[in-house]
Design an enzyme around this catalytic site. Sequence first.
Site, PDB file in Angstrom:
ATOM      1  N   TRP A 188      44.742  69.446  59.659  1.00 58.29           N
ATOM      2  CA  TRP A 188      43.695  69.986  60.529  1.00 58.29           C
ATOM      3  C   TRP A 188      43.549  69.030  61.707  1.00 58.29           C
ATOM      4  CZ3 TRP A 188      39.054  67.743  62.177  1.00 58.29           C
ATOM      5  CH2 TRP A 188      38.298  68.571  63.030  1.00 58.29           C
ATOM      6  N   GLU A 229      45.506  74.267  58.827  1.00 61.90           N
ATOM      7  CA  GLU A 229      44.133  74.780  58.741  1.00 61.90           C
ATOM      8  C   GLU A 229      43.562  75.144  60.107  1.00 61.90           C
ATOM      9  OE1 GLU A 229      41.440  71.929  57.058  1.00 61.90           O
ATOM     10  OE2 GLU A 229      39.719  73.294  57.140  1.00 61.90           O
ATOM     11  N   LYS A 231      40.470  76.856  62.681  1.00 58.95           N
ATOM     12  CA  LYS A 231      39.021  76.766  62.818  1.00 58.95           C
ATOM     13  C   LYS A 231      38.572  77.641  63.977  1.00 58.95           C
ATOM     14  CE  LYS A 231      35.409  73.212  62.716  1.00 58.95           C
ATOM     15  NZ  LYS A 231      35.139  71.808  62.443  1.00 58.95           N
ATOM     16  N   ASP A 262      39.538  77.791  55.437  1.00 60.93           N
ATOM     17  CA  ASP A 262      38.301  77.075  55.142  1.00 60.93           C
ATOM     18  C   ASP A 262      37.156  78.078  55.265  1.00 60.93           C
ATOM     19  OD1 ASP A 262      35.820  75.610  55.714  1.00 60.93           O
ATOM     20  OD2 ASP A 262      37.073  73.810  55.763  1.00 60.93           O
ATOM     21  N   HIS A 265      35.105  78.289  58.466  1.00 56.69           N
ATOM     22  CA  HIS A 265      35.789  78.348  59.756  1.00 56.69           C
ATOM     23  C   HIS A 265      35.979  79.742  60.335  1.00 56.69           C
ATOM     24  CE1 HIS A 265      37.772  74.096  59.402  1.00 56.69           C
ATOM     25  NE2 HIS A 265      36.475  74.084  59.207  1.00 56.69           N
ATOM     26  N   HIS A 289      39.997  75.898  51.477  1.00 56.96           N
ATOM     27  CA  HIS A 289      38.978  74.865  51.569  1.00 56.96           C
ATOM     28  C   HIS A 289      37.666  75.551  51.230  1.00 56.96           C
ATOM     29  CE1 HIS A 289      40.665  71.261  54.035  1.00 56.96           C
ATOM     30  NE2 HIS A 289      41.239  71.420  52.866  1.00 56.96           N
ATOM     31  N   ASP A 297      27.178  74.379  61.069  1.00 54.26           N
ATOM     32  CA  ASP A 297      27.873  73.408  60.230  1.00 54.26           C
ATOM     33  C   ASP A 297      28.767  74.136  59.233  1.00 54.26           C
ATOM     34  OD1 ASP A 297      28.468  70.845  58.998  1.00 54.26           O
ATOM     35  OD2 ASP A 297      27.370  71.656  57.287  1.00 54.26           O
ATOM     36  N   ASP A 299      30.356  72.633  56.683  1.00 53.02           N
ATOM     37  CA  ASP A 299      30.685  71.800  55.521  1.00 53.02           C
ATOM     38  C   ASP A 299      29.516  71.463  54.601  1.00 53.02           C
ATOM     39  OD1 ASP A 299      33.639  71.051  56.224  1.00 53.02           O
ATOM     40  OD2 ASP A 299      32.502  70.772  58.058  1.00 53.02           O
ATOM     41  N   ASP A 329      35.893  71.390  50.349  1.00 50.97           N
ATOM     42  CA  ASP A 329      35.737  70.662  51.607  1.00 50.97           C
ATOM     43  C   ASP A 329      34.282  70.666  52.043  1.00 50.97           C
ATOM     44  OD1 ASP A 329      36.006  69.343  53.971  1.00 50.97           O
ATOM     45  OD2 ASP A 329      36.990  70.981  55.044  1.00 50.97           O
TER      46      ASP A 329
HETATM   47  C1  RNT Z   1      37.281  70.287  59.628  1.00 51.39           C
HETATM   48  C2  RNT Z   1      38.168  70.745  58.533  1.00 51.39           C
HETATM   49  C3  RNT Z   1      38.834  69.654  57.741  1.00 51.39           C
HETATM   50  C4  RNT Z   1      37.914  68.509  57.406  1.00 51.39           C
HETATM   51  C5  RNT Z   1      38.517  67.502  56.451  1.00 51.39           C
HETATM   52  C6  RNT Z   1      37.766  66.223  56.434  1.00 51.39           C
HETATM   53  O1  RNT Z   1      36.537  71.276  60.185  1.00 51.39           O
HETATM   54  O2  RNT Z   1      37.469  71.591  57.680  1.00 51.39           O
HETATM   55  O3  RNT Z   1      39.415  70.196  56.620  1.00 51.39           O
HETATM   56  O4  RNT Z   1      36.699  68.929  56.878  1.00 51.39           O
HETATM   57  O5  RNT Z   1      39.826  67.320  56.738  1.00 51.39           O
HETATM   58 ZN    ZN Z   2      38.475  72.216  55.887  1.00 47.54          ZN
END
Ligand code: RNT
Ligand code: ZN
Length: 422
Positions: A188, A229, A231, A262, A265, A289, A297, A299, A329
């Site tokens: 990523w 990955e 986003k 993810d 994302h 993820h 946010d 995460d 993640d």
């Molecule tokens: C960032 C991605 C990535 C990170 C990690 C730390 O938006 O999700 O995967 O969260 O690599």
């Molecule tokens: Zn991620």
Amino acid sequence: MNAEKIKDAYTFARQQYADLSVDTDKAIQTLGNVSLSLPCWQGDDVGGFEMSDSPSGAGGIQATGSYPGKARTLEELRMDLDKAFSLIPGQKRLNLHAMYGDFGEKPVDRNEIEPEHYQGWIDWAKKRDIKLDFNATCFSHPRAESGFTLSSKDKKIREFWIEHVKRCRAISARLGQSLESTCIHNLWIPDGTKDSPVDRWAHRALLKEALDEIYAEKYSSSEMKDAVESKLFGIGSESFVVGSHEFYMGYALSKGIMLCLDLGHYHPTESIGDKISAILQFSEELLLHVSRGVRWDSDHVVSLNDEVRSLSEEIVRSNVLERVHFALDFFDASMNRVGAWVIGARATLKSVLIALLESREKLQEFEDSGNTFARLALLEELKTMPFGAVWDYFCLKMDVPSGESWIEEIERYDAEVTRKRG
Ligand code: RNT
Ligand code: ZN
């Protein structure tokens, strides 16, 4: 709850599920083979253990909160992971980021890392039968400050990051080989811009070129596999992200590598579950993820919400559990960090269990005969079936605490260990 009560409740639940032609013993057995890769970065707010003071925040990688007791050293991080793993049932995997190497006292820049820097992790993992995954760290670094890494128009910057990622792939192969389990290397990058650029094309063309150079080297799939990955946006990259979903989907399919989805994302109303049966028509495997997006946010700590449930449902219904790799993640600095790992892992495993306990045959029958009423009615009834009793029994069998009994273990660890770190 004591073991006898857990067994009694399970016996009762097993019968209830059997009445719907669901085999709970089989579900438990399947669940026991599912492995989740735990994000090492939840233990120290995505800090890493490099000897230099690197800026953080690129592309939205910024943990918020100031809960006391984050891991300050590799030893503390490993100790915290041991605690977390003791409360999570099933197979164990740990997801490392390149910045978590054992660099000793001298600064080792990202384009200088070697497999040796991760030998400590290999030794640690071997003793515990933990398998490792790996990630290039293309953020929190002066050379990522411009907002571009692999897609930078500055050749020197690009070459620096290409070298880093190449080394990360070699390290991944070493981890996979040493631990006899394919290591997944995920890439990523934070590349993007706050405002709309006029030249999206050049950055994407440069990224494609950089990736071609990175993936030119082939490794045995028994040692490592690659994932990329995408986003939608990040903080500071609201208007343009070079590695968008379309970009990486095209790239991954054309190169035969994995996509990484993810959960944080995508557009908030987009279902990730729906993507499973689409992408896996064309790709052999997929990396996930598992995360929880909240507003801007991406995460937050994973919880057993509708998104995660529908994701697992789709994986099980599509019969692709073996083709999907689960990684978690998230990073949350506002609560006990060890507890956060456990919450996210247990929630994800529960979602898989619930999916495995679905009355698949009956639902399929209703659907095929056009009985949409009965399909919806049964899906609704399934929601209140006693899956918790099956979960508790699974935990008992796996020798980890069932129910909420693990909460006090975390509280004890908080009082006795992490809070004392100052
Ligand atoms: C960032 C991605 C990535 C990170 C990690 C730390 O938006 O999700 O995967 O969260 O690599
Ligand atoms: Zn991620």
